[in-house]
Design an enzyme around this catalytic site. Structure first.
Site, PDB file in Angstrom:
ATOM      1  CD  GLU A   8       0.940 -11.266   1.144  1.00 16.04           C
ATOM      2  OE1 GLU A   8      -0.248 -11.163   1.491  1.00 16.04           O
ATOM      3  OE2 GLU A   8       1.787 -10.387   1.371  1.00 16.04           O
TER       4      GLU A   8
ATOM      5  CD  GLU B  42       2.862  -7.182  -1.055  1.00 18.00           C
ATOM      6  OE1 GLU B  42       2.568  -7.864  -2.048  1.00 18.00           O
ATOM      7  OE2 GLU B  42       2.066  -6.937  -0.122  1.00 18.00           O
TER       8      GLU B  42
HETATM    9  C1  IDC Z   1      -3.754  -4.413  -1.252  1.00 16.69           C
HETATM   10  C2  IDC Z   1      -3.812  -3.039  -1.907  1.00 16.69           C
HETATM   11  C3  IDC Z   1      -5.229  -2.530  -1.878  1.00 16.69           C
HETATM   12  C4  IDC Z   1      -6.149  -3.567  -2.510  1.00 16.69           C
HETATM   13  C5  IDC Z   1      -5.977  -4.933  -1.816  1.00 16.69           C
HETATM   14  C6  IDC Z   1      -6.796  -6.027  -2.452  1.00 16.69           C
HETATM   15  O1  IDC Z   1      -2.951  -2.164  -1.233  1.00 16.69           O
HETATM   16  O2  IDC Z   1      -5.312  -1.308  -2.582  1.00 16.69           O
HETATM   17  O3  IDC Z   1      -7.483  -3.144  -2.390  1.00 16.69           O
HETATM   18  O4  IDC Z   1      -4.619  -5.306  -1.887  1.00 16.69           O
HETATM   19  O5  IDC Z   1      -6.472  -6.221  -3.759  1.00 16.69           O
HETATM   20  C7  IDC Z   1      -0.606  -7.790   0.810  1.00 16.69           C
HETATM   21  C8  IDC Z   1      -0.915  -8.149  -0.582  1.00 16.69           C
HETATM   22  C9  IDC Z   1      -1.264  -6.945  -1.413  1.00 16.69           C
HETATM   23  C10 IDC Z   1      -2.069  -5.967  -0.597  1.00 16.69           C
HETATM   24  C11 IDC Z   1      -1.204  -5.453   0.548  1.00 16.69           C
HETATM   25  C12 IDC Z   1      -1.908  -4.422   1.445  1.00 16.69           C
HETATM   26  O6  IDC Z   1       0.107  -8.890  -1.198  1.00 16.69           O
HETATM   27  O7  IDC Z   1      -1.980  -7.349  -2.546  1.00 16.69           O
HETATM   28  O8  IDC Z   1      -2.453  -4.892  -1.430  1.00 16.69           O
HETATM   29  N1  IDC Z   1      -0.787  -6.580   1.354  1.00 16.69           N
HETATM   30  O9  IDC Z   1      -3.039  -4.975   2.012  1.00 16.69           O
HETATM   31  N2  IDC Z   1      -0.148  -8.587   1.751  1.00 16.69           N
HETATM   32  C13 IDC Z   1      -0.069  -7.912   2.911  1.00 16.69           C
HETATM   33  C14 IDC Z   1      -0.474  -6.619   2.668  1.00 16.69           C
END
Ligand code: IDC
Length: 340
Positions: free
Chosen positions: A179, A267
């Site tokens: 992303e 995702e």
């Molecule tokens: C989130 C995880 C969370 C972690 C965070 C940072 O759920 O536990 O602390 O990342 O590492 C994304 C991202 C994905 C995110 C997810 C939710 O690709 O890494 O995971 N998210 O925030 N994009 C939109 C949402």
């Protein structure tokens, strides 16, 4: 005379034994070098035609599956029993290996030992998936490093390495930048993507490659105005979290499709975009209708027991396979209904 012949026979037998041993050693060597993709032939290679992912016979294919959480933090879910279980009992056909690049113990922020460990986990993931009959996405999970150019050099050598290793694995899909965010433009991503795609294609002419899009993989409509040219089997990532993203983002997705851009939801969730907060099931259902209508592949976040609403497993569940209803969070239960 008789003695001499007997001796010669003995030597010949010995020679034959050695030959057999040698052949076995060479075979073992070849397997260890991964010259022989043991299970790779099981899954048909995929290709992209127009906006649609297809099998070799030209039949549309919709991949459905789950993404791991960070490979550095929740590696226990990459195991053969778990993969085979999800394929058989959940009905998924894909797993995504999320390898963070910029976070703690990310591929580019940790040391060489950590990198080797992550590569080993990917290797296991690819092979477990092949054996279970699953496609596997190798995801260069940029996030806090918002611009893929931050670690471009590392990405290019990583993808060269991966594509050399897995060129004979028909189940491997590459995702070159999860992303992009923080104001990263499509121009920047495009320039990075050309290099990463070239690196993969120098080893593997056909594997499907997913390309992240601006604003956390949402601005697919902008990308549709100037996609990459000259390469086959490229798709573009669209990510949504139904607690935050609704109709507005679906309209962007529809605009991209109308312009002929192949989309892949590598995702998604139905919590808010932080990965936590309330689930929005009503909005989630609208998204699933849209994805199924357009035969767009989707991968749910995340196969972990982290205490957050976007985790598929309850934090109280310590199982790494054989999960039942009691192990699943409300999101996990909701998601599994769409796999069957
Ligand atoms: C989130 C995880 C969370 C972690 C965070 C940072 O759920 O536990 O602390 O990342 O590492 C994304 C991202 C994905 C995110 C997810 C939710 O690709 O890494 O995971 N998210 O925030 N994009 C939109 C949402």
């Amino acid at each position: 005379m008789y003695l001499k012949m007997a001796k010669r026979e003995k030597y010949m037998k010995k020679g034959l034994k050695w030959k057999i041993v040698n052949v076995l050693l060479i075979l073992l060597f070849a397997v260890s070098l991964e010259c022989i993709p043991v299970h790779a032939a099981k899954l048909p290679a995929l290709k992209v035609k127009g906006t649609q992912l297809m099998n070799a016979k030209g039949k549309p294919v919709q991949l459905k599956g789950v993404s791991t959480h960070g490979l550095s933090w929740y590696p226990q879910y990459v195991n053969q029993k778990g993969f085979t279980y999800m394929k058989k009992k959940w009905g998924i056909n894909t797993v995504r290996l999320a390898m963070y690049t910029g976070e703690y113990n990310g591929y580019c922020t940790g040391d060489a030992k950590n990198r080797r460990l992550l590569e080993k986990r990917i290797d296991k993931g690819v092979k477990y998936a092949a054996k279970a009959g699953l496609y596997i996405i190798i995801d260069w999970h940029i996030l806090s490093d918002g611009n893929p150019k931050t670690y471009e050099k590392q990405a290019v050598s990583f993808f060269k390495k991966m594509a050399s290793k897995y060129k004979n694995y028909s189940n491997v899909i590459y995702e070159i930048c999860n992303e992009p965010n923080g104001g990263t433009t499509w121009n920047d991503i495009k320039s990075y993507a050309k290099k990463a795609v070239k690196a993969i294609r120098s080893r593997d002419k056909k594997a499907v490659i997913l390309i992240g899009t601006p604003t956390w993989s949402q601005d697919v409509d902008l990308v549709a105005d100037s996609p990459l040219k000259g390469y086959k089997n490229l798709m573009y990532s669209l990510h949504f979290y139904a607690g935050t993203h609704g109709d507005y983002l679906r309209q962007k997705a529809q605009a991209a499709l109308d312009k002929g851009l192949p989309l892949f939801v590598s995702e998604f969730g139905i919590s808010d975009a932080s990965g936590n907060g309330a689930l929005n099931k009503a909005e989630g259902s609208k998204w699933m209708k849209f994805l199924n209508k357009n035969k767009i592949s989707y991968v749910g976040w995340s196969l972990s027991n982290k205490e957050e609403s976007s985790a598929i497993l309850k934090s109280s569940s310590k199982k790494t396979t054989g999960w039942n209803n009691k192990d699943l969070t409300p999101w996990g239960k909701w998601l599994l209904k769409y796999f069957k």
